[in-house]
Design a protein around this motif. Sequence first.
Motif: not given
Lengths: 826, 224
Positions: B142-146, B178-183
Amino acid sequence: MPDFKIALRLFARDWRSGELRILMVSLLIAISGLTTIAVIVDRVDRGMSKETSQILGADRVIRSPRPILDATLKEISALGLNRSDSIRFRTMVIAGNEFQLASVRAVDLSYPLAGELRISDTPFVQGKPAKGAPTTGNVWVSPRLLQALNISINNQVEIGVQRFTISGIIETEPGNTDFISFAPSLIMALSDVPATKVIQPGSRVAYHYDFSGSEAALLQFDQWCKTALSASERVIGAEENSPTVQSALGRARNYLNLAGLLGLLLGSVAIAIVSNRYVRRHFDHAALLRCIGMKQNHILYIYSLVLLFAALIGTTLGIILGYFLQQTAITALADWLPEKIPSANSGAVGLGYIAGVLVVAGFSLPGLLRIRRVTPMRILRNDLVPLPVSAWISIFSAITALGLVMWRYTLDIKLVSVVLLGGILLTAVLSAFTRLLLRFLRKVSRSVAMPVRFGTGHLLRHREATLIQTAAFSIILTLMLTILLVRNELISDWQKQLPPETPNHFVINLPPADTQAFREFLLTHSITPGEIYPMVRGRIVEINDKSVAQVFGEHYGQQHNSLRRELNLTWSTTLPKSNQILQGGWQTSNKNGISIEQEMADSLNLQLNDTLTFNIGSLTTKGTITSIRKVEWDSFEPNFYVIFQPGKLESFGATYISSFYLPLEQKIILNGMLQKFSSISILETDRILQQVRNIIRQASIAVEFVLIFVIAAGLIVLLSTTYASLDEKEYEAGVLRTLGARNRTIFLCIISEYWLLAMLAGIMATFASESIAFGLYYFVFKIDPVLHGWLWWLSPIAAILLIVPAGVFGVRSIVSTQPVRILNKN
Amino acid sequence: MLTVSQLCKTVTTTNGKLTILDDINLNLKQGESLAVSGPSGSGKSTLLSLLAGLDTATSGSILIHNTDITHLSEDGRAEFRARHVGFVFQSFHLLPTLTALENVVLPLELKGSTDAIEQANKLLFEVGLSARSDHYPNQLSGGEQQRVAIARSFASNPDLLFADEPTGNLDTKTGKQIIDLLFDLNSKQNTTLILVTHDNNLADRCSRNMQLDSGRCINQDSYA
């Protein structure tokens, strides 16, 4: 019982939500198609059989050398058939100093039971319809008898010891298809026969009992005949009486049955695809049921029940629609179909239910077994898709279902096996071929525009789905093309068989000295003369120097027609037009060589180099078989069982036979012909030919109608097939749109995908339909197979024209839906 | 860069009209991040769909870069999305038939980029999935897909990035990554981020906040 209730509730819910709608529509198409075709085929077939009875003059005739016992006739009366009795004999008819052997038919007042008897005042002109027998003391005679006796209407003739007045000239007489007798005919009242005293003990007389009635009664009659008739009594049905009609009807029947079968296959493709879609879409639901404690077998049971409800309702609606469609079609085509079309019987209802339930069961079983295996874990992990069941189980259940339905439809285990085995083989070859094509596609797709690459990529990544969809499309196209090809061939074969100028008059007893003059006579009246053949009458008495009685026993006459009577023997240097050498050679140095007809050879176990001895008059002559020929008996040309080499028969004093085409408006020249060639007899076959043409035309119309129906059904199935892949396409389009793809791009992706699918399916279908048509021509319709060059380019184009719009039409809703709705659904 | 005025969305149901969003007003500058929160059914996802042009509003206007996207046709909005908008969804919405790389390439191809594969590979490297670029979504966690979905959302170099509960389907640890990556990507590319979330911690990381209840904005910081 609770399971039953759950199933019922699930069914009701799916019904309301539209989940079962496509399955129902597919069933509706498949079953209404099958019902429509089955009922039309049955009704038209029975109608055409009725039409052929016009030629025979009745539905059935019993011919017997002795009067049938009253008790027996009473038994037949109990079956509720109409009856007309007649006796037939040959006797000398005398007018003054002229004598002529005539074929007399003494009829009762019910004659004819079918067909039209027409009597006129003048030879060869249109007469008026008549019914029954001439009144006491009167007879009706054929123009040939008038001419032979050199008399005219209202003159008197003597038959035995009684005088009769000629009160009419026969224009047409149903039941007179006996070309062999050649004696001119005379019709008199049955009640007048005793007074003539011509029938004495030992006289050769044929007692004819004509019957007509309802199909049910005739069926009973046929059953009754199998056990009740004595060896000397023979039943003649309408079709046996006319080889052309028989073969035309037989082919039409085969075609229509085939169309029905292929229609069913078309529907099955749709049912297979949509029932699988239904099951796939219920994995989540099944997982939930498993989660709350339902056992695997309960799941299987519940979904089986839901599909059974759907099958029963879809089938019922299909049958109702089918009956409505066939009635509409029959009403619309009334002008072209036989006059009396029997009403539909209920046989197709049973067929519809069996087909509906079996096909749904057979094609959804793999899906059902799969849904049984859904794990409750799926509730948590949506990607846990149950493994598909073994391909063998899928194939086996589908084939069993189809086989059973086809067997129920045709009752012909051989045909069903051939179709199924051929189908499996073809599918295997085609899927291997599709795999190859896909591999090729992978190579060439790398350097094309994005939408095309996306479409291609989609096909390549879903290899199994692509194979199934290509198979479905190519099966649909194949079925449509096969029906089209066979129809073209059948109709052109029929047209070839009876071209517009098919000879419709025969001339016999032409003296050798008159042959040239006869030819010239025809030419001066702008009539094309046909081949003129010499003819000598002879009987086969020995085979390989053993008498026929020694070879075949006392009842040798039952072996083959050719042993029962004198044969017309001829000689010729050229092979007649409608003949084809099967064994040996036409050219031979053997002066005693003879060529014999294939069926006769088969029935009498004759081989090349066997010898036959013929009795001609009081003399005998021998011939050695040097070739075996196939003869088209329905060519309406002079045909012979035995053809000699020139030089062998000339000494026996032959007369000549010929045939020619005479248009109706020129019929009057027959009078001049008879005056100029006083010894000849003319046999008119134009009326029969007309009737045969009518029947063939009706069969063609039925064939055309069924073709249109199959094509329409094919289109609808195409649509429902594309509809089945809608979910996935919708989702992809939703994501693409979210990422900013325009409608045009999405359309291009879809079009290029369907375009490729269509190309693949078109190529497959061409290959498949050529193979099937080849097999059908060769084994079923017995016409010469041909390759159709046009098919190889037309089929892929047609495939694109049909599949691409159907695909785009099927997925058009994607474009009008907001992407957020599509994404939210998933 | 984003101005929303009097935005309303109503739908007709069997029980009459249902208001999903009522009089929403909003003003966002380039590079800002907004968290939209509220209970289930408060209209968060609908607001996001409207702002991204995935759905149409009943009334009101949405001005992005001075273009009122409520006046654009379906195709117009699609083109707009291709040029300006990126998405990250709770359920990833990757195409199952495309590999990770192909999923990232897709928006670049739609934009007509000539070096789509190169850029996509670079983005996959940034999200740490270079080694898995040939894998299909069902072969990824799931994490990789996101992460693939995030790479895809940044592929078109969007001005506006919409994220709908991006961590909803993930465990806490993966969610945080994921959030870290996004920000991280957000600040690198100076993207305006609009994020729908239930998570207060996540909402706190955004520069702006908006709370919805029953389709109405009940709490919004002073910039509106």
